[in-house]
Design a protein around this motif. Structure first.
Motif, PDB file in Angstrom:
ATOM      1  N   ARG A   1       8.851   1.570  -2.450  1.00 32.75           N
ATOM      2  CA  ARG A   1       9.227   0.875  -3.694  1.00 32.75           C
ATOM      3  C   ARG A   1      10.623   0.260  -3.560  1.00 32.75           C
ATOM      4  NH1 ARG A   1       7.001   0.761  -8.522  1.00 32.75           N
ATOM      5  NH2 ARG A   1       5.486   2.370  -7.952  1.00 32.75           N
ATOM      6  N   GLU A   2      11.542   1.002  -2.960  1.00 41.87           N
ATOM      7  CA  GLU A   2      12.897   0.463  -2.758  1.00 41.87           C
ATOM      8  C   GLU A   2      12.863  -0.771  -1.863  1.00 41.87           C
ATOM      9  OE1 GLU A   2      17.099   1.731  -0.594  1.00 41.87           O
ATOM     10  OE2 GLU A   2      15.603   3.261  -1.023  1.00 41.87           O
ATOM     11  N   THR A   3      12.091  -0.681  -0.787  1.00 39.97           N
ATOM     12  CA  THR A   3      11.983  -1.816   0.132  1.00 39.97           C
ATOM     13  C   THR A   3      11.380  -3.029  -0.567  1.00 39.97           C
ATOM     14  OG1 THR A   3      11.625  -0.240   1.935  1.00 39.97           O
ATOM     15  CG2 THR A   3      11.112  -2.548   2.376  1.00 39.97           C
ATOM     16  N   ASN A   4      10.371  -2.788  -1.391  1.00 42.47           N
ATOM     17  CA  ASN A   4       9.727  -3.884  -2.114  1.00 42.47           C
ATOM     18  C   ASN A   4      10.713  -4.578  -3.047  1.00 42.47           C
ATOM     19  OD1 ASN A   4       7.250  -5.333  -3.082  1.00 42.47           O
ATOM     20  ND2 ASN A   4       7.771  -4.283  -4.986  1.00 42.47           N
ATOM     21  N   GLU A   5      11.551  -3.800  -3.736  1.00 42.49           N
ATOM     22  CA  GLU A   5      12.537  -4.390  -4.639  1.00 42.49           C
ATOM     23  C   GLU A   5      13.550  -5.235  -3.871  1.00 42.49           C
ATOM     24  OE1 GLU A   5      12.410  -4.377  -7.849  1.00 42.49           O
ATOM     25  OE2 GLU A   5      10.616  -3.114  -7.870  1.00 42.49           O
ATOM     26  N   VAL A   6      13.975  -4.734  -2.708  1.00 45.37           N
ATOM     27  CA  VAL A   6      14.935  -5.495  -1.896  1.00 45.37           C
ATOM     28  C   VAL A   6      14.304  -6.797  -1.413  1.00 45.37           C
ATOM     29  CG1 VAL A   6      16.316  -5.483   0.222  1.00 45.37           C
ATOM     30  CG2 VAL A   6      16.162  -3.416  -1.176  1.00 45.37           C
ATOM     31  N   LEU A   7      13.057  -6.716  -0.969  1.00 43.50           N
ATOM     32  CA  LEU A   7      12.359  -7.913  -0.496  1.00 43.50           C
ATOM     33  C   LEU A   7      12.253  -8.961  -1.596  1.00 43.50           C
ATOM     34  CD1 LEU A   7       9.367  -6.590   1.662  1.00 43.50           C
ATOM     35  CD2 LEU A   7      11.150  -8.158   2.413  1.00 43.50           C
ATOM     36  N   ARG A   8      11.888  -8.513  -2.787  1.00 41.17           N
ATOM     37  CA  ARG A   8      11.672  -9.460  -3.873  1.00 41.17           C
ATOM     38  C   ARG A   8      12.983 -10.054  -4.382  1.00 41.17           C
ATOM     39  NH1 ARG A   8       7.911  -6.672  -7.096  1.00 41.17           N
ATOM     40  NH2 ARG A   8       9.473  -6.064  -8.601  1.00 41.17           N
ATOM     41  N   SER A   9      14.076  -9.339  -4.148  1.00 40.05           N
ATOM     42  CA  SER A   9      15.362  -9.850  -4.614  1.00 40.05           C
ATOM     43  C   SER A   9      15.940 -10.926  -3.696  1.00 40.05           C
ATOM     44  CB  SER A   9      16.365  -8.693  -4.743  1.00 40.05           C
ATOM     45  OG  SER A   9      16.658  -8.143  -3.465  1.00 40.05           O
ATOM     46  N   ILE A  10      15.401 -11.027  -2.489  1.00 42.22           N
ATOM     47  CA  ILE A  10      15.900 -12.025  -1.529  1.00 42.22           C
ATOM     48  C   ILE A  10      15.241 -13.369  -1.827  1.00 42.22           C
ATOM     49  CG2 ILE A  10      16.048 -12.670   0.896  1.00 42.22           C
ATOM     50  CD1 ILE A  10      15.950  -9.686   1.581  1.00 42.22           C
ATOM     51  N   GLU A  11      16.034 -14.360  -2.093  1.00 43.35           N
ATOM     52  CA  GLU A  11      15.521 -15.697  -2.384  1.00 43.35           C
ATOM     53  C   GLU A  11      15.537 -16.522  -1.108  1.00 43.35           C
ATOM     54  OE1 GLU A  11      17.112 -17.680  -5.720  1.00 43.35           O
ATOM     55  OE2 GLU A  11      17.146 -15.891  -6.997  1.00 43.35           O
ATOM     56  N   ALA A  12      14.364 -16.839  -0.621  1.00 43.05           N
ATOM     57  CA  ALA A  12      14.231 -17.591   0.629  1.00 43.05           C
ATOM     58  C   ALA A  12      13.629 -18.961   0.342  1.00 43.05           C
ATOM     59  CB  ALA A  12      13.352 -16.825   1.611  1.00 43.05           C
TER      60      ALA A  12
ATOM     61  N   PRO B   1       0.818  -1.221   0.000  1.00 40.00           N
ATOM     62  CA  PRO B   1       0.000   0.000   0.000  1.00 40.00           C
ATOM     63  C   PRO B   1       0.847   1.263   0.000  1.00 40.00           C
ATOM     64  CG  PRO B   1      -0.851  -1.575   1.582  1.00 40.00           C
ATOM     65  CD  PRO B   1       0.476  -2.099   1.142  1.00 40.00           C
ATOM     66  N   GLY B   2       2.038   1.188   0.636  1.00 39.39           N
ATOM     67  CA  GLY B   2       2.911   2.357   0.671  1.00 39.39           C
ATOM     68  C   GLY B   2       3.380   2.790  -0.702  1.00 39.39           C
ATOM     69  N   ILE B   3       3.427   1.848  -1.639  1.00 41.50           N
ATOM     70  CA  ILE B   3       3.847   2.172  -3.003  1.00 41.50           C
ATOM     71  C   ILE B   3       2.871   3.141  -3.661  1.00 41.50           C
ATOM     72  CG2 ILE B   3       4.165   1.146  -5.295  1.00 41.50           C
ATOM     73  CD1 ILE B   3       5.274  -1.322  -3.902  1.00 41.50           C
ATOM     74  N   SER B   4       1.635   3.157  -3.195  1.00 38.01           N
ATOM     75  CA  SER B   4       0.617   4.065  -3.741  1.00 38.01           C
ATOM     76  C   SER B   4       0.275   5.194  -2.773  1.00 38.01           C
ATOM     77  CB  SER B   4      -0.649   3.275  -4.077  1.00 38.01           C
ATOM     78  OG  SER B   4      -0.396   2.296  -5.048  1.00 38.01           O
ATOM     79  N   ASP B   5       1.126   5.420  -1.777  1.00 35.85           N
ATOM     80  CA  ASP B   5       0.859   6.471  -0.788  1.00 35.85           C
ATOM     81  C   ASP B   5       0.859   7.838  -1.463  1.00 35.85           C
ATOM     82  OD1 ASP B   5       1.035   6.510   2.519  1.00 35.85           O
ATOM     83  OD2 ASP B   5       1.578   8.412   1.581  1.00 35.85           O
ATOM     84  N   LYS B   6       0.084   8.747  -0.931  1.00 38.21           N
ATOM     85  CA  LYS B   6      -0.002  10.087  -1.511  1.00 38.21           C
ATOM     86  C   LYS B   6       1.264  10.900  -1.256  1.00 38.21           C
ATOM     87  CE  LYS B   6      -2.469  11.876   2.551  1.00 38.21           C
ATOM     88  NZ  LYS B   6      -3.713  12.533   3.020  1.00 38.21           N
ATOM     89  N   GLU B   7       2.069  10.485  -0.268  1.00 38.54           N
ATOM     90  CA  GLU B   7       3.317  11.167   0.036  1.00 38.54           C
ATOM     91  C   GLU B   7       4.444  10.565  -0.800  1.00 38.54           C
ATOM     92  OE1 GLU B   7       6.072  13.644   1.275  1.00 38.54           O
ATOM     93  OE2 GLU B   7       3.985  13.837   1.949  1.00 38.54           O
TER      94      GLU B   7
END
Length: 776
Positions: free
Chosen positions: A317-328, A303-309
């Motif tokens: 968006r940066e956090t989401n990219e880091v999360l998705r790059s981690i292979e668990a 939801p933060g990716i669409s935040d008005k701020e």
């Protein structure tokens, strides 16, 4: 007690309770001297008696001046017997602390002063009362009297100095006390608490970072305080802790992650930004400690990716990219199901607005970025953990189908990519196509708005021939004939116009010479029979022109309706496109493609002469070289007018264009059309359905018409009867009563008679009788 009175003169006790501060101060100095003398002689019992006297007779007195004198006297006694403070502390400090809650503000002030004097001389020995003193100072920091607040502030600074110097301070005992007060809303108390957290964190010997989860939520809560000063102090403290976390080898990320997730969904923008910033650092530093919390973290990052701020959007968006790059690995507490659940909700968009869909998911363009990233997560999980994702397929499949109705084309394309990935298995492919057809059936707007996009994309991802064969199989047995017809028409238009299906069209063009093309033609033919125009288009595409002629000639009145003519108009215009360039070129050889020429003339005969499609096709046919056909031979027409000659054919020698050597009946170049029976049977079902509906409409219309006529007749009858039967009354109410059978002014026979079908005849007789009387 008697020993105390004998030690302290009565004048001193009297001055100690005087209303003048100077007298009380002088009396306190005398008590200080007396206690020192007793301490030097080692008479501690008398010192204890003196303290008891001050506590009971003065600090507990109902007189305010006595309480003031008692407080200053206790401070003096402490100074006088400094070395024995530990032994007498339990008698001195509790009375002073209890005075902090006195109703008289001056008493509270002197209590602060007394405790300050006591703490200043005893220093480290004072620590044993720290928790109680902290609790008292916490309350005094919000005191209504400014002088008391000022005194409490001075005392607070002294206590902080003592604590930072002491090696007896117990952080373990203090943290529960701090945690209880972190959610207090009073701004003065908040400043007091942040001040203590900052001071204790500055002491190297005190590990405040280890206890950060106990008061982290309270600090984040202060970020939304109305006071700018408090917000700055809380932010400064949090920034310092975050810096320590980056440099610390051992941090409890799990407990703090739970707090950050809650705060990242706060209404206050500054709180959300700070929480997401912390989460961003945690994701980079936490490693496998955060695996169990990935789903929760993702639930606020998406939801933060669409935040008005904008700042929040960037960090999210940066956090989401880091999360998705981690292979668990799912065996490492990586919750695939939890992440799928979050992504499913976000793909619909909170979907209320955020977290309203519970929405994380009403369909709203404002949340498009969130939906896109949620779908990227599902796609990523499918690629990395396909087996685990397919275990949860029932939970997400319906949501993915609903997402096909999204307002964003990018979202729809991503959903189709996911569907295509799932449909790699034959079972799931069949399930996808069945559900897709079902969704088109229940939501015709989806077919109109997104049908072409969905079908074309699936043809690219899953092989066009495979998709069309499966759709044809499903539609062939579709019970809803109207929907089947509409769906076939849509598929036919896509087939004829989409660049993605060019290979499929090329294969169909080889239906008469290629086994694969023939097999595809036969596969589509059964379902294309739902629509006469679709089957004609398919025959023209497959160059089975003789069968196209047969279909055209088999059309009956019910087939040629407005919808048919609209479809025919579209086909005529498509004949002018590059897709049918081969067909137009074949018109240059009318001898070889006589069935094509006849089919086109057949279509021309079906079009209204004033329509634009008629004019387009007629102009095209005018360009055909002028030939006449007679007994199997084509001859140049003398007039040069293609309409001056009638096209004939014997029917026994020509079976298909390009093949005039044999008569195979219904078997045309290997395609068995079974004398049009399949097409005719399907069209017969459509005709029966149309007739049934027409009859229903006629019955409904007739019923309404009869009802209207009866209502008009009743109304006319009512007014007529009211005039002839109630002439003395001549009012509408009497007429209505008669009509309902409730009046007593008429005979029962007439009442029954009026409700019979011959009532109108009775009225007419009555009118004629009255007329005869008038004549007489």
């Amino acid at each position: 007690m008697a020993d105390a009175f004998s030690v302290i003169p009565a004048s001193v006790l009297r001055n100690l309770s005087d209303k003048l501060y100077e007298k009380r101060k002088n009396a306190a100095l005398e008590i200080d001297g007396i206690v020192k003398q007793l301490a030097s002689s080692g008479d501690h019992e008398k010192i204890s008696a003196v303290i008891k006297l001050l506590a009971t007779e003065f600090t507990d007195s109902p007189q305010a001046n006595h309480r003031k004198g008692g407080l200053i006297g206790l401070a003096a006694a402490t100074v006088g017997d400094l070395f024995a403070f530990y032994a007498i502390s339990q008698q001195i400090v509790p009375p002073v602390l209890s005075s902090f809650s006195d109703q008289d503000s001056r008493v509270r002030y002197y209590a602060c002063e007394a405790l300050y004097n006591i703490a200043k001389v005893v220093r480290g020995d004072f620590i044993i009362f720290f928790n109680k003193i902290f609790d008292a100072l916490c309350k005094l920091s919000a005191d209504s009297d400014a002088n008391v607040q000022s005194a409490a502030h001075l005392l607070d600074k002294l206590v902080k100095d003592i604590v930072t110097e002491s090696d007896q301070f117990s952080i373990e005992e203090f943290i529960p006390l701090l945690r209880e007060r972190m959610n207090v809303l009073n701004p003065y108390v908040r400043q007091f608490l942040v001040g203590w957290i900052t001071v204790l964190d500055s002491v190297p010997e005190i590990d405040m970072l280890g206890f950060l989860p106990d008061f982290l939520d309270g600090l984040f809560n202060m970020l939304s305080d109305s006071s700018r000063e408090i917000r700055q102090q809380a932010d400064s403290a949090l920034s310092e802790f975050l810096l320590e976390i980056k440099n610390s080898p051992s941090v409890d990320y799990g407990r703090m992650a739970e707090i950050l997730v809650q705060r990242a969904a706060a209404l206050d923008e500054f709180t959300r930004l700070t929480a997401i910033t912390w989460i961003n650092e945690f994701v980079k530093l936490g490693g496998d400690q955060l695996f169990p919390y990935y789903a929760d973290i993702l639930g606020v990052i998406l939801p933060g990716i669409s935040d008005k701020e904008e700042k929040i959007r960037v960090v999210a968006r940066e956090t989401n990219e880091v999360l998705r790059s981690i292979e668990a690995n799912p065996t490492e507490n990586f919750d695939v199901g939890g992440i799928l659940s979050i992504a499913r909700r976000c793909s619909l968009c909170y979907l209320g607005k955020m977290l309203g869909v519970e929405c994380f998911w009403q369909l709203d363009s404002e949340w498009e970025a969130t939906r896109i990233e949620a779908l990227h997560w599902i796609s990523t999980l499918l690629n990395r953990h396909r087996a685990e994702v397919l275990c949860f397929l029932n939970d997400i499949f319906d949501t993915l189908l609903k997402a096909l109705s999204d307002s964003s084309d990018e979202v729809v394309l991503l959903v189709l990519d996911i569907h295509a990935c799932i449909a790699q298995d034959p079972l799931h492919f069949r399930q996808l196509v069945v559900f897709l057809v079902h969704n088109f059936q229940i939501d015709h707007s989806l077919l109109e708005r997104r049908g072409a996009l969905i079908i074309r994309r699936l043809c690219v991802l899953l092989d066009a021939e495979r998709v069309y064969r499966e759709l044809s199989t499903i539609l062939e047995g579709e019970a809803d004939l109207d929907f089947a017809c509409v769906m076939v028409q849509a598929l036919n238009l896509i087939l004829l116009t989409s660049s993605e299906l060019s290979e499929l069209r090329e294969l169909l063009k080889q239906s008469l010479v290629n086994a694969a093309g023939k097999d595809l033609f036969v596969s589509l033919y059964a379902s294309w029979c739902h629509s006469p125009m679709a089957i004609i288009s398919l025959c023209l595409l497959a160059q089975t022109y003789q069968h196209a002629c047969a279909v055209i000639q088999s059309l009956v009145e019910e087939d040629i309706n407005a919808k048919f003519l609209v479809q025919l108009d579209k086909l005529i215009r498509l004949l002018e496109t590059p897709v049918f360039a081969y067909l137009r070129l074949q018109l240059l050889e009318p001898r070889q493609y006589i069935w094509l020429l006849k089919a086109l003339y057949g279509l021309l005969m079906l079009l209204p002469q004033q329509s634009s499609a008629f004019k387009v096709l007629r102009r095209r046919l005018k360009t055909v070289p002028s030939y006449s056909f007679d007994g199997g031979n084509l001859k140049q027409a003398a007039s040069g007018n293609p309409y001056s000659q009638i096209l004939h054919h014997s029917g026994s020698q020509i079976t298909e264009d390009g093949d005039i050597d044999q008569d195979n009946g219904n078997l045309q170049n290997g395609i068995n059309f079974a004398s049009l029976q399949q097409f005719k049977q399907m069209q017969q079902q459509h005709h029966m359905l149309a007739k049934s509906r027409a009859q229903s409409r006629n019955c409904s219309t007739s019923f309404l018409k009869v009802k209207e006529e009866r209502d008009d007749c009743k109304l006319s009858l009512c007014f007529t009867l009211s005039y002839y039967l109630f002439s003395p009354l001549k009012n509408l109410s009497a007429m209505l009563l008669w009509f309902e059978g409730k009046t007593s002014d008429t005979s029962e026979d007439m009442l029954q008679y009026s409700k019979m079908e011959c009532c109108q005849e009775m009225v007419e007789r009555k009118i004629r009788a009255d007329s005869e009387k008038q004549v007489q």
